[in-house]
Design a protein around this motif. Sequence first.
Motif, short mmCIF file in Angstrom:
data_model
loop_
_atom_site.label_atom_id
_atom_site.label_comp_id
_atom_site.label_asym_id
_atom_site.label_seq_id
_atom_site.Cartn_x
_atom_site.Cartn_y
_atom_site.Cartn_z
N ARG A 198 0.82 -1.20 0.00
CA ARG A 198 0.00 0.00 0.00
C ARG A 198 0.86 1.26 0.00
NH1 ARG A 198 -4.88 0.38 3.98
NH2 ARG A 198 -5.51 1.81 2.33
N MET A 199 0.39 2.24 -0.72
CA MET A 199 0.93 3.60 -0.63
C MET A 199 -0.20 4.50 -0.16
SD MET A 199 2.51 6.16 -3.56
CE MET A 199 4.17 5.46 -3.54
N VAL A 223 -1.22 8.22 0.55
CA VAL A 223 -0.85 9.60 0.22
C VAL A 223 -1.82 10.53 0.92
CG1 VAL A 223 -0.45 11.26 -1.64
CG2 VAL A 223 0.01 8.82 -2.03
N ALA A 257 0.57 9.68 -6.72
CA ALA A 257 -0.35 8.56 -6.91
C ALA A 257 -0.10 7.87 -8.24
CB ALA A 257 -1.80 9.05 -6.83
N GLY A 276 3.11 5.92 -7.84
CA GLY A 276 2.89 4.76 -6.99
C GLY A 276 2.18 3.64 -7.71
N SER A 277 1.17 3.98 -8.48
CA SER A 277 0.45 2.97 -9.27
C SER A 277 1.38 2.33 -10.29
CB SER A 277 -0.74 3.63 -9.97
OG SER A 277 -1.44 2.71 -10.77
N TYR A 335 2.01 -0.23 -6.45
CA TYR A 335 1.37 -0.06 -5.16
C TYR A 335 -0.15 0.07 -5.32
CZ TYR A 335 5.86 0.78 -2.88
OH TYR A 335 7.13 0.64 -2.38
N VAL A 358 -2.79 2.37 -4.23
CA VAL A 358 -2.65 3.76 -3.79
C VAL A 358 -3.97 4.28 -3.22
CG1 VAL A 358 -2.06 6.10 -4.48
CG2 VAL A 358 -0.88 4.15 -5.54
N ALA A 368 -5.38 6.78 -8.48
CA ALA A 368 -5.50 6.19 -7.15
C ALA A 368 -6.53 5.07 -7.16
CB ALA A 368 -5.90 7.25 -6.12
#
Length: 379
Positions: free
Chosen positions: A207-208, A210, A221, A224-225, A229, A231, A249
């Motif tokens: 998980r991220m 934010v 985001a 991260g995706s 992750y 997000v 996200a």
Amino acid sequence: MRDVLPELLRRWTAGESVAVATVVATWQSAPRPAGATMLVASDDQVTGSVSGGCVEGALYELSREVLESGTPVLQRYGVSDDDAFAAGLTCGGILDVFVERLSPASFPELAEVADDVEAQRPVAIATIVEHDDPDRVGRRLILRPTDDGSASHTGTLGSDRADSAVVDDALGMLAGGRSDTLVYGPDGQRRGEGMRVFVQSFAPKPRMLVFGAIDFAAAVARMGSFLGYRVTVCDARPVFATSTRFPDADEVVVDWPHRYLTDQAESGAVDEQTVIAVLTHDPKFDVPLLSVALRLPSVAYIGAMGSRRTHDDRLERLREEGLSDQELARISSPIGLDLGARTPEETAVSIAAEIISLRWGGDGGRLSERGGPIHHDRH
């Protein structure tokens, strides 16, 4: 296999046979990790990659042979090969690649595995890639953890003893999200050799989280995706925290950041792989949030945006909340590596670079200015 799973499932659903080449072990500066997969279909379409181009040509030919014969093959590629530049890794690494033919008949559980991966349910595939008895090569079992800490499994590696040994080891690997090759005696003995089993783990995405629905958060985001992750963007202001503003996200949450993080931690949804990016740089949001984050037992990363002056003020406020110097040392702030970033997108790359560096043990320096291996062992 995760990257090629949609295409593999499409072919499988249509009743086709596909050659699947999977990296099962690596040494030195191998460009792709264990689990990297390439598909070769009967219409010559290739999906995925195992080395970024170093061995794909030779592996394509081998995959075509396996697709025709149905006999699985474990092949090593590396600079030690006589034809290193034709079929080896010119970057200096060594790969063991297992090539097998998959079809609905040989892998009837594939659709269920794909459903698990899509639903973020942990599942592992254990496959014999080498055995003294060639008839056991390619046998597999599917492992799923159960609520009581044990595991259920379908399929078999050929004996109860082998199944039991591999299930015990694979369960631990799945918990850590690791894929690797294990060595046993021919019937699962803990000592000896004769059977190599590749365990490919499909753990839920890390998980991220934010916090702060600002333009920098949209770029983080997206990054991260891209890195794999799951997000979540969280902000207390509903006018800013919308899925329209954060299309990359997986979820956008309207809540007070500290309350949301507390709820997630108490529900077990935050673990040692979770990364937290605090982009609010507003004391009324980030001080309560960081007070919660820094007291969590273990997360992979906690970064907070803000200037050095903002961070110094933040530290004083957090000390007033009772946090120790040891807890405060867990904050990465100013956030990210020094890349000279200016735009939200560049800043997102800087933050991602810091997360990657901490995960793999890099220091952010220029590879061209140093010697030695370019890849670090995982922590």
